[in-house]
Design an enzyme around this catalytic site. Sequence first.
Site, PDB file in Angstrom:
ATOM      1  N   HIS A  14       0.878  -1.191   0.000  1.00 28.90           N
ATOM      2  CA  HIS A  14       0.000   0.000   0.000  1.00 28.90           C
ATOM      3  C   HIS A  14       0.902   1.223   0.000  1.00 28.90           C
ATOM      4  CE1 HIS A  14      -3.772   2.213   1.559  1.00 28.90           C
ATOM      5  NE2 HIS A  14      -2.873   3.120   1.217  1.00 28.90           N
ATOM      6  N   HIS A  16       1.575   5.347  -1.695  1.00 33.67           N
ATOM      7  CA  HIS A  16       1.195   6.528  -2.489  1.00 33.67           C
ATOM      8  C   HIS A  16       2.454   7.120  -3.115  1.00 33.67           C
ATOM      9  CE1 HIS A  16      -2.934   6.712  -0.879  1.00 33.67           C
ATOM     10  NE2 HIS A  16      -2.365   6.198   0.205  1.00 33.67           N
ATOM     11  N   LEU A  17       2.523   7.056  -4.428  1.00 30.51           N
ATOM     12  CA  LEU A  17       3.688   7.629  -5.125  1.00 30.51           C
ATOM     13  C   LEU A  17       3.412   9.017  -5.676  1.00 30.51           C
ATOM     14  CD1 LEU A  17       5.298   4.771  -7.272  1.00 30.51           C
ATOM     15  CD2 LEU A  17       6.224   5.858  -5.214  1.00 30.51           C
ATOM     16  N   LYS A 100      -9.232  -0.472  -5.907  1.00 27.60           N
ATOM     17  CA  LYS A 100      -9.326   0.176  -4.595  1.00 27.60           C
ATOM     18  C   LYS A 100     -10.724   0.753  -4.391  1.00 27.60           C
ATOM     19  CE  LYS A 100      -7.879   2.366  -0.870  1.00 27.60           C
ATOM     20  NZ  LYS A 100      -6.776   2.274   0.069  1.00 27.60           N
ATOM     21  N   HIS A 137     -10.432   1.002   1.820  1.00 25.76           N
ATOM     22  CA  HIS A 137     -10.221   1.954   2.914  1.00 25.76           C
ATOM     23  C   HIS A 137     -11.409   1.774   3.850  1.00 25.76           C
ATOM     24  CE1 HIS A 137      -8.666   5.822   4.644  1.00 25.76           C
ATOM     25  NE2 HIS A 137      -9.846   5.706   5.230  1.00 25.76           N
ATOM     26  N   HIS A 175      -4.551  -0.752   5.887  1.00 32.24           N
ATOM     27  CA  HIS A 175      -4.168  -0.008   7.094  1.00 32.24           C
ATOM     28  C   HIS A 175      -5.123  -0.266   8.273  1.00 32.24           C
ATOM     29  CE1 HIS A 175      -6.956   2.660   5.095  1.00 32.24           C
ATOM     30  NE2 HIS A 175      -6.067   3.206   4.330  1.00 32.24           N
ATOM     31  N   LEU A 219      -4.973   8.997   8.021  1.00 29.68           N
ATOM     32  CA  LEU A 219      -6.272   8.318   8.070  1.00 29.68           C
ATOM     33  C   LEU A 219      -6.105   6.867   7.629  1.00 29.68           C
ATOM     34  CD1 LEU A 219      -8.568  11.108   6.635  1.00 29.68           C
ATOM     35  CD2 LEU A 219      -8.560  10.225   8.977  1.00 29.68           C
ATOM     36  N   ASP A 247       1.446   2.597   3.525  1.00 26.22           N
ATOM     37  CA  ASP A 247       0.597   3.785   3.335  1.00 26.22           C
ATOM     38  C   ASP A 247       1.455   5.044   3.392  1.00 26.22           C
ATOM     39  OD1 ASP A 247      -1.645   5.240   2.776  1.00 26.22           O
ATOM     40  OD2 ASP A 247      -2.535   5.080   4.765  1.00 26.22           O
ATOM     41  N   HIS A 251       3.057  14.483   1.684  1.00 30.23           N
ATOM     42  CA  HIS A 251       2.452  15.805   1.445  1.00 30.23           C
ATOM     43  C   HIS A 251       3.551  16.821   1.735  1.00 30.23           C
ATOM     44  CE1 HIS A 251      -1.799  14.517   1.271  1.00 30.23           C
ATOM     45  NE2 HIS A 251      -1.462  13.630   2.191  1.00 30.23           N
TER      46      HIS A 251
HETATM   47  O1  DOR Z   1      -3.404   9.338   5.725  1.00 29.25           O
HETATM   48  C1  DOR Z   1      -3.752   9.034   4.592  1.00 29.25           C
HETATM   49  N1  DOR Z   1      -3.214   9.625   3.507  1.00 29.25           N
HETATM   50  N2  DOR Z   1      -4.699   8.125   4.452  1.00 29.25           N
HETATM   51  C2  DOR Z   1      -5.225   7.846   3.255  1.00 29.25           C
HETATM   52  O2  DOR Z   1      -6.078   7.012   3.189  1.00 29.25           O
HETATM   53  C3  DOR Z   1      -4.814   8.605   2.059  1.00 29.25           C
HETATM   54  C4  DOR Z   1      -3.464   9.132   2.202  1.00 29.25           C
HETATM   55  C5  DOR Z   1      -3.113  10.158   1.164  1.00 29.25           C
HETATM   56  O3  DOR Z   1      -3.361   9.928  -0.026  1.00 29.25           O
HETATM   57  O4  DOR Z   1      -2.539  11.176   1.530  1.00 29.25           O
HETATM   58 ZN    ZN Z   2      -3.379   5.089   1.641  1.00 26.29          ZN
END
Ligand code: DOR
Ligand code: ZN
Length: 345
Positions: A14, A16-17, A100, A137, A175, A219, A247, A251
């Site tokens: 899991h 996020h790129l 997803k 999720h 998660h 989250l 996960d 950001h």
């Molecule tokens: O904390 C999180 N960030 N939970 C998620 O489900 C999405 C992810 C994000 O894409 O930033």
């Molecule tokens: Zn995620």
Amino acid sequence: MTESLTIRRPDDWHLHLRDGAMMETVLPETARHFGRAIIMPNLVPPVVTAADAAAYRDRIMAALPEGQAFEPLMTLYMTETTDPQDVRRAAESGLVKAVKLYPAGATTNSASGVRDFDKVRGVLEMMAEIGLPMCVHGEVTTPDVDIFDREAVFIETVLDPLRRNTPGLRVVMEHVTTADGVNYVKSQEDMGGTITTHHLIINRNHILVGGIKPHYYCLPVAKREVHRLALVEAATSGDAHFFLGTDSAPHPDHLKEHACGCAGVFSATNTMSCLAEVFEAEDALDRLEAFASLNGPTFYRLPVSDETITLTKGAPVDYPAKLEGGAGPVTVFDPGFPLHWRVDA
Ligand code: DOR
Ligand code: ZN
């Protein structure tokens, strides 16, 4: 005392790129240690069709630094208008490894997610037929449910009924953050559960006590200590239902340190060192390979890696506090304790 540990190269189930400059900043961090990763489709706009996934995969491969071998395992973002035949073709061609499901509004970029589960019935039935896993999720989004209860309520009111209605559907509860989630996943066939690095290490006090810590906000939000302990027990038990999904969700700092800060913890850089500490503390270093390298491929019906990495214990390893780069700075997860395990990838 174990001072050195060699395990099959881990995968991240899991991840996020993102895209563009942010992807260029974070992709090498994952590819340094991990062989493969399930790539989350919550871009803006989301990765909805097979064509979107193919184009995103090409962008990832183009951003991969020379000499790093890494296989992105692509996913599609389920919407109420997803075409079951497009999903079938994407899976049968080998391009897509999962779909997803985000309940609409559950998290970052989930506005196109599913509100009415009857509308995705055809997709779910087709996925059950061909054995394509659904990653979910697992949180309800109804405003009257307390944010700390959203996972438990989701299992009871959405996930369990949905699975009963769709026999054979293979589901990864992503998660997992509660003992309720652990107990549910563990008791079910055709289910896996991913656990993040940070949920093995922080509880809700880390976010809220002594001043608000936006870099620990994600989250599903971290829960009470009793839940963290249930996650540690599940991850370090060797139980094949549970595998690593970091996960890791970058950001830029200015959007985390903000009056309405984004959810997401970025842990790709130091995840394996953090996990080694967690497993060592439980006297379970011999089960780190199951969690990080074996249980995931087994669930996804993919071969385990034939490469290895070695972790060596010594003086604390220095990881950068932040990644600078096109879209940064991005703060790296701070576990709050020294990391003695270095990864020789
Ligand atoms: O904390 C999180 N960030 N939970 C998620 O489900 C999405 C992810 C994000 O894409 O930033
Ligand atoms: Zn995620």
